[in-house]
Design a protein around this motif. Sequence first.
Motif, PDB file in Angstrom:
ATOM      1  N   ALA A 200      22.649  -7.606  49.072  1.00 16.46           N
ATOM      2  CA  ALA A 200      22.023  -8.426  48.272  1.00 16.46           C
ATOM      3  C   ALA A 200      22.584  -9.877  48.689  1.00 16.46           C
ATOM      4  CB  ALA A 200      22.133  -8.781  46.385  1.00 16.46           C
TER       5      ALA A 200
ATOM      6  N   TYR B 276      11.954 -15.532  46.241  1.00 15.38           N
ATOM      7  CA  TYR B 276      12.705 -13.987  46.449  1.00 15.38           C
ATOM      8  C   TYR B 276      13.851 -13.499  47.000  1.00 15.38           C
ATOM      9  CZ  TYR B 276      10.997 -12.045  50.882  1.00 15.38           C
ATOM     10  OH  TYR B 276      10.698 -11.728  51.697  1.00 15.38           O
ATOM     11  N   ARG B 277      14.288 -12.507  46.174  1.00 17.63           N
ATOM     12  CA  ARG B 277      15.217 -11.601  46.910  1.00 17.63           C
ATOM     13  C   ARG B 277      15.414 -10.686  46.390  1.00 17.63           C
ATOM     14  NH1 ARG B 277      20.919 -14.867  44.510  1.00 17.63           N
ATOM     15  NH2 ARG B 277      19.840 -14.864  42.616  1.00 17.63           N
ATOM     16  N   ILE B 278      15.694  -9.827  47.865  1.00 20.72           N
ATOM     17  CA  ILE B 278      15.110  -8.245  47.316  1.00 20.72           C
ATOM     18  C   ILE B 278      17.058  -8.433  46.626  1.00 20.72           C
ATOM     19  CG2 ILE B 278      15.361  -5.877  47.925  1.00 20.72           C
ATOM     20  CD1 ILE B 278      12.435  -7.325  47.712  1.00 20.72           C
TER      21      ILE B 278
ATOM     22  N   ARG C  90      18.200  -4.863  45.465  1.00 27.43           N
ATOM     23  CA  ARG C  90      18.211  -3.675  45.798  1.00 27.43           C
ATOM     24  C   ARG C  90      16.866  -3.074  46.647  1.00 27.43           C
ATOM     25  NH1 ARG C  90      19.229  -1.516  41.253  1.00 27.43           N
ATOM     26  NH2 ARG C  90      17.196  -0.226  40.995  1.00 27.43           N
ATOM     27  N   PRO C  91      16.428  -2.615  48.303  1.00 29.03           N
ATOM     28  CA  PRO C  91      15.613  -2.163  48.578  1.00 29.03           C
ATOM     29  C   PRO C  91      14.816  -1.279  48.167  1.00 29.03           C
ATOM     30  CG  PRO C  91      17.836  -1.731  50.181  1.00 29.03           C
ATOM     31  CD  PRO C  91      17.808  -2.709  48.723  1.00 29.03           C
ATOM     32  N   GLY C  92      15.125  -0.185  47.596  1.00 29.91           N
ATOM     33  CA  GLY C  92      14.905   1.052  47.382  1.00 29.91           C
ATOM     34  C   GLY C  92      13.906   1.800  48.597  1.00 29.91           C
TER      35      GLY C  92
ATOM     36  N   LYS D 167       6.256   0.530  49.388  1.00 28.54           N
ATOM     37  CA  LYS D 167       6.105  -0.283  48.770  1.00 28.54           C
ATOM     38  C   LYS D 167       4.627  -0.527  48.626  1.00 28.54           C
ATOM     39  CE  LYS D 167       9.281  -3.287  51.244  1.00 28.54           C
ATOM     40  NZ  LYS D 167       8.839  -3.651  52.509  1.00 28.54           N
TER      41      LYS D 167
ATOM     42  N   VAL E 275       8.789  -4.809  47.780  1.00 28.89           N
ATOM     43  CA  VAL E 275      10.284  -4.342  46.831  1.00 28.89           C
ATOM     44  C   VAL E 275       9.967  -2.680  47.337  1.00 28.89           C
ATOM     45  CG1 VAL E 275       9.898  -4.507  44.637  1.00 28.89           C
ATOM     46  CG2 VAL E 275      12.051  -3.945  45.424  1.00 28.89           C
TER      47      VAL E 275
ATOM     48  N   GLY F 169      13.365   0.615  43.938  1.00 27.70           N
ATOM     49  CA  GLY F 169      13.990  -1.336  44.031  1.00 27.70           C
ATOM     50  C   GLY F 169      14.171  -2.300  43.817  1.00 27.70           C
TER      51      GLY F 169
ATOM     52  N   ILE G 217      14.312  -6.424  42.414  1.00 32.31           N
ATOM     53  CA  ILE G 217      13.607  -7.874  43.049  1.00 32.31           C
ATOM     54  C   ILE G 217      13.221  -8.469  42.356  1.00 32.31           C
ATOM     55  CG2 ILE G 217      11.404  -7.598  42.562  1.00 32.31           C
ATOM     56  CD1 ILE G 217      11.075  -8.732  45.511  1.00 32.31           C
TER      57      ILE G 217
ATOM     58  N   GLU H 250      12.395  -3.759  38.535  1.00 41.76           N
ATOM     59  CA  GLU H 250      12.648  -2.939  39.355  1.00 41.76           C
ATOM     60  C   GLU H 250      11.528  -1.716  39.442  1.00 41.76           C
ATOM     61  OE1 GLU H 250      16.694  -0.820  38.326  1.00 41.76           O
ATOM     62  OE2 GLU H 250      16.354  -1.619  36.698  1.00 41.76           O
TER      63      GLU H 250
END
Length: 155
Positions: free
Chosen positions: A39, A52-54, A56-58, A62, A111, A115, A117, A148
Amino acid sequence: MLGAALLGGLLMVSGWAMADEVVPFPKLPEGAGAISAKAPKSFTATESGLKYRILRPGTANKPTAQQRVVVNYHGWLFNGRVFDSSYLRGMPITFGLNQLVKGWTEGLQLVGTGGMIELEIPGYLGYGLQGQPGAGIPPNATLHFVVELIEILGE
């Protein structure tokens, strides 16, 4: 004209993290999944001003603004006060992505399913000048969320 360092300090005091600034990861509520070891340590800013920041990408799936999603989320203000959390209620929530504040509608489209975000939503993409007095959200408040994305309905 304010220098960049002074401006950056003022933005942090006011609750805004600057893009590319290293920001500690949020303390996750009980029941939240893990943050990816990959991350990013800083936020990315969109053209609208959403940061924003991801975490966990998933998957590659989307949601679009017109879809319904199932999420768990935790929301707090700059001072750390939690104003809403599906984790604390013990159950995820389902809603239409276009029925929320603009920052959520924009952010959740970034996301994938499964995931996580982190969102930093400026007041004009949140509850604006009216705030949400019943929830203790003052006018023009910057909102912070960890979300999530559990499921996209009607894929």
